[in-house]
Scaffold this motif. Structure first.
Motif, PDB file in Angstrom:
ATOM      1  N   PHE A 213       0.843  -1.194   0.000  1.00 43.51           N
ATOM      2  CA  PHE A 213       0.000   0.000   0.000  1.00 43.51           C
ATOM      3  C   PHE A 213       0.880   1.247   0.000  1.00 43.51           C
ATOM      4  CE2 PHE A 213      -2.087  -3.288   2.528  1.00 43.51           C
ATOM      5  CZ  PHE A 213      -3.374  -3.345   1.992  1.00 43.51           C
ATOM      6  N   HIS A 214       0.477   2.275  -0.739  1.00 43.30           N
ATOM      7  CA  HIS A 214       1.009   3.586  -0.409  1.00 43.30           C
ATOM      8  C   HIS A 214      -0.075   4.344   0.348  1.00 43.30           C
ATOM      9  CE1 HIS A 214      -0.238   4.278  -4.817  1.00 43.30           C
ATOM     10  NE2 HIS A 214      -1.163   4.904  -4.112  1.00 43.30           N
ATOM     11  N   ILE A 215       0.371   5.285   1.173  1.00 48.89           N
ATOM     12  CA  ILE A 215      -0.540   6.108   1.967  1.00 48.89           C
ATOM     13  C   ILE A 215      -0.119   7.558   1.768  1.00 48.89           C
ATOM     14  CG2 ILE A 215      -1.413   6.662   4.260  1.00 48.89           C
ATOM     15  CD1 ILE A 215      -0.695   3.818   5.137  1.00 48.89           C
ATOM     16  N   THR A 216      -0.956   8.330   1.091  1.00 49.47           N
ATOM     17  CA  THR A 216      -0.630   9.728   0.820  1.00 49.47           C
ATOM     18  C   THR A 216      -1.909  10.560   0.818  1.00 49.47           C
ATOM     19  OG1 THR A 216      -0.937   9.831  -1.598  1.00 49.47           O
ATOM     20  CG2 THR A 216       1.126   8.859  -0.811  1.00 49.47           C
ATOM     21  N   SER A 217      -1.715  11.850   0.768  1.00 50.85           N
ATOM     22  CA  SER A 217      -2.824  12.745   0.475  1.00 50.85           C
ATOM     23  C   SER A 217      -3.269  12.540  -0.971  1.00 50.85           C
ATOM     24  CB  SER A 217      -2.384  14.195   0.693  1.00 50.85           C
ATOM     25  OG  SER A 217      -3.339  15.102   0.188  1.00 50.85           O
ATOM     26  N   ASP A 218      -4.457  12.983  -1.282  1.00 51.47           N
ATOM     27  CA  ASP A 218      -4.951  12.924  -2.660  1.00 51.47           C
ATOM     28  C   ASP A 218      -4.655  14.217  -3.419  1.00 51.47           C
ATOM     29  OD1 ASP A 218      -6.115  10.362  -2.346  1.00 51.47           O
ATOM     30  OD2 ASP A 218      -7.871  11.256  -1.392  1.00 51.47           O
ATOM     31  N   ARG A 219      -3.916  15.127  -2.806  1.00 50.78           N
ATOM     32  CA  ARG A 219      -3.709  16.453  -3.375  1.00 50.78           C
ATOM     33  C   ARG A 219      -2.234  16.687  -3.709  1.00 50.78           C
ATOM     34  NH1 ARG A 219      -5.751  21.806  -2.949  1.00 50.78           N
ATOM     35  NH2 ARG A 219      -4.466  23.020  -4.383  1.00 50.78           N
ATOM     36  N   GLY A 220      -1.977  17.241  -4.877  1.00 57.01           N
ATOM     37  CA  GLY A 220      -0.630  17.626  -5.269  1.00 57.01           C
ATOM     38  C   GLY A 220      -0.508  19.130  -5.377  1.00 57.01           C
ATOM     39  N   TYR A 221       0.715  19.618  -5.272  1.00 55.14           N
ATOM     40  CA  TYR A 221       1.010  21.052  -5.361  1.00 55.14           C
ATOM     41  C   TYR A 221       2.228  21.219  -6.273  1.00 55.14           C
ATOM     42  CZ  TYR A 221      -1.214  20.238  -0.837  1.00 55.14           C
ATOM     43  OH  TYR A 221      -2.043  19.782   0.167  1.00 55.14           O
ATOM     44  N   SER A 222       2.292  22.318  -6.990  1.00 51.86           N
ATOM     45  CA  SER A 222       3.486  22.567  -7.793  1.00 51.86           C
ATOM     46  C   SER A 222       4.642  22.937  -6.861  1.00 51.86           C
ATOM     47  CB  SER A 222       3.243  23.695  -8.795  1.00 51.86           C
ATOM     48  OG  SER A 222       3.211  24.955  -8.153  1.00 51.86           O
ATOM     49  N   TRP A 223       5.862  22.675  -7.329  1.00 54.08           N
ATOM     50  CA  TRP A 223       7.032  23.015  -6.523  1.00 54.08           C
ATOM     51  C   TRP A 223       7.140  24.522  -6.323  1.00 54.08           C
ATOM     52  CZ3 TRP A 223       9.399  20.249  -3.198  1.00 54.08           C
ATOM     53  CH2 TRP A 223       9.507  18.870  -3.357  1.00 54.08           C
ATOM     54  N   ASP A 224       6.747  25.299  -7.321  1.00 54.64           N
ATOM     55  CA  ASP A 224       6.742  26.753  -7.132  1.00 54.64           C
ATOM     56  C   ASP A 224       5.768  27.152  -6.026  1.00 54.64           C
ATOM     57  OD1 ASP A 224       8.683  27.297  -8.975  1.00 54.64           O
ATOM     58  OD2 ASP A 224       7.394  28.429 -10.345  1.00 54.64           O
ATOM     59  N   ALA A 225       4.585  26.534  -6.010  1.00 58.14           N
ATOM     60  CA  ALA A 225       3.597  26.853  -4.979  1.00 58.14           C
ATOM     61  C   ALA A 225       4.113  26.494  -3.593  1.00 58.14           C
ATOM     62  CB  ALA A 225       2.284  26.125  -5.264  1.00 58.14           C
ATOM     63  N   ILE A 226       4.803  25.370  -3.476  1.00 57.91           N
ATOM     64  CA  ILE A 226       5.343  24.939  -2.178  1.00 57.91           C
ATOM     65  C   ILE A 226       6.362  25.950  -1.661  1.00 57.91           C
ATOM     66  CG2 ILE A 226       6.749  23.191  -1.022  1.00 57.91           C
ATOM     67  CD1 ILE A 226       5.415  21.122  -2.945  1.00 57.91           C
ATOM     68  N   HIS A 227       7.303  26.343  -2.522  1.00 56.14           N
ATOM     69  CA  HIS A 227       8.341  27.272  -2.080  1.00 56.14           C
ATOM     70  C   HIS A 227       7.774  28.671  -1.828  1.00 56.14           C
ATOM     71  CE1 HIS A 227      10.889  24.016  -3.593  1.00 56.14           C
ATOM     72  NE2 HIS A 227      11.842  24.519  -2.822  1.00 56.14           N
ATOM     73  N   THR A 228       6.801  29.060  -2.630  1.00 54.36           N
ATOM     74  CA  THR A 228       6.166  30.366  -2.420  1.00 54.36           C
ATOM     75  C   THR A 228       5.428  30.392  -1.084  1.00 54.36           C
ATOM     76  OG1 THR A 228       5.938  30.735  -4.802  1.00 54.36           O
ATOM     77  CG2 THR A 228       4.493  31.999  -3.352  1.00 54.36           C
ATOM     78  N   ALA A 229       4.764  29.282  -0.738  1.00 62.59           N
ATOM     79  CA  ALA A 229       4.034  29.204   0.533  1.00 62.59           C
ATOM     80  C   ALA A 229       4.999  29.188   1.717  1.00 62.59           C
ATOM     81  CB  ALA A 229       3.146  27.961   0.550  1.00 62.59           C
TER      82      ALA A 229
END
Length: 328
Positions: A213-229
């Protein structure tokens, strides 16, 4: 009768919330580790001090019967061979924490399922995890479950290129930071506390035996959005310089594994399989919420003074300047 659960590890980035969740679920929890962590453990947790590198003390774990063993500290086939020898015939369920980085690079489909092949030609870390999985699946007498976390956050910030605290210091100093590619690649982040809930539901579950099994969120974010946040959480603006992965690897060949073997590719996951076994679970999806806990840990480190890797800092500055000069 309480389920006897052994965590090998238990104080780490992912495992500590899993320990807390296991206690909350009513399990009898024991940790085996070196006893060097100063993190607070939930009441009632027992600790066996020891080191996996000491075969004599480690073999003593196999002299006890465990309903569930959660192995967070096996990274090589040699370590897996030791676990198979120690725990075979003594465990109701052996849960091996592998990694979602084992999945095929590049993937044939943009959404990853457990049917996606485990093929990673770029990163030895992932190749060793694949080898461990293969050994475990070929073993007899050790009922197993394999769990593949993706990028799971608690204390560390999810920057694309580490060490993260050096990237943070560059942000605070108004220096440019680097994101591989064009910054638009989607990447999944999962809070450790959210991972822990379905993970613990797998304990002693008959439908989990012999399954991956993998266990993750169902949501992805762009790398730009992550660093900007992250920058916004620090009260600054991110100056992002986009650099091709091939160029970055030429500057530093050691980045081939973490980039070509993992973070340069899209990572979106279908969690249908885990939900079909343990039921629905919720993961935080608002990026600012996902980053709350790692930012809180960061502020505590900032109060003590961030540890900056001068070599990494210098190299990032050199690459950013070279890339920016192309547009002049």
């Amino acid at each position: 009768m309480a389920t006897k659960v052994l965590f090998v590890g238990g104080t780490g980035q992912i495992s500590l919330p899993c320990v807390a969740e296991a206690v909350e679920a009513g399990h009898e929890v024991t940790l085996f580790n070196r006893g060097k962590s100063d993190v607070a453990l939930p009441p009632g947790v027992s600790v066996i001090a020891g080191d996996m590198k000491d075969p004599a003390s480690y073999r003593q774990l196999g002299e006890q019967q465990w309903d569930v063993v959660c192995q967070f500290m096996v990274f090589t086939p040699e370590q897996m061979a030791q676990d198979i020898a120690v725990f075979t015939g003594r465990v109701g369920q052996y849960v091996f924490i592998s990694s979602a980085s084992v999945y095929e690079k590049p993937a044939r489909h943009y959404v990853i399922t457990e049917q996606t092949p485990a093929i990673n030609p770029f990163w030895k870390y992932s190749q060793d995890k694949i080898a461990c999985e293969t050994m475990l699946q070929a073993s007899t007498g050790l009922p197993w479950t394999i769990v593949r976390p993706s990028h799971t956050v608690r204390t560390g910030l999810p920057t694309m290129m580490g060490p993260a605290d050096t990237t943070v210091q560059r942000l605070l100093d108004g220096k440019p930071i680097i994101v591989a590619g064009d910054g638009a690649t989607p990447w999944t982040l999962t809070r450790s506390a959210d991972f822990a809930v379905p993970f613990v539901r797998l304990f002693a579950h008959p439908d989990a035996l012999g399954e991956i099994f993998h266990i993750t969120s169902d949501r992805g974010y762009s790398w730009d959005a992550i660093h900007t946040a992250i920058a916004a959480g620090l009260g600054v603006q991110a100056q992002i310089v986009h650099v091709p992965t091939d160029t970055l690897v030429r500057f530093n060949p050691e980045w081939e594994g973490p980039l070509r073997g993992d973070k340069s590719w899209s990572a979106l996951f279908d969690n249908t399989k885990i939900k079909s076994v343990v039921g629905e679970f919720e993961c935080a999806e608002v990026l600012e919420t996902v980053l709350e806990e790692p930012l809180a840990h960061l502020r505590r480190r900032m109060a003590a003074g961030l540890k900056v890797d001068a070599g990494f800092d210098q190299l990032i500055g050199q690459i950013a300047a070279a890339q920016s000069a192309l547009g002049q």
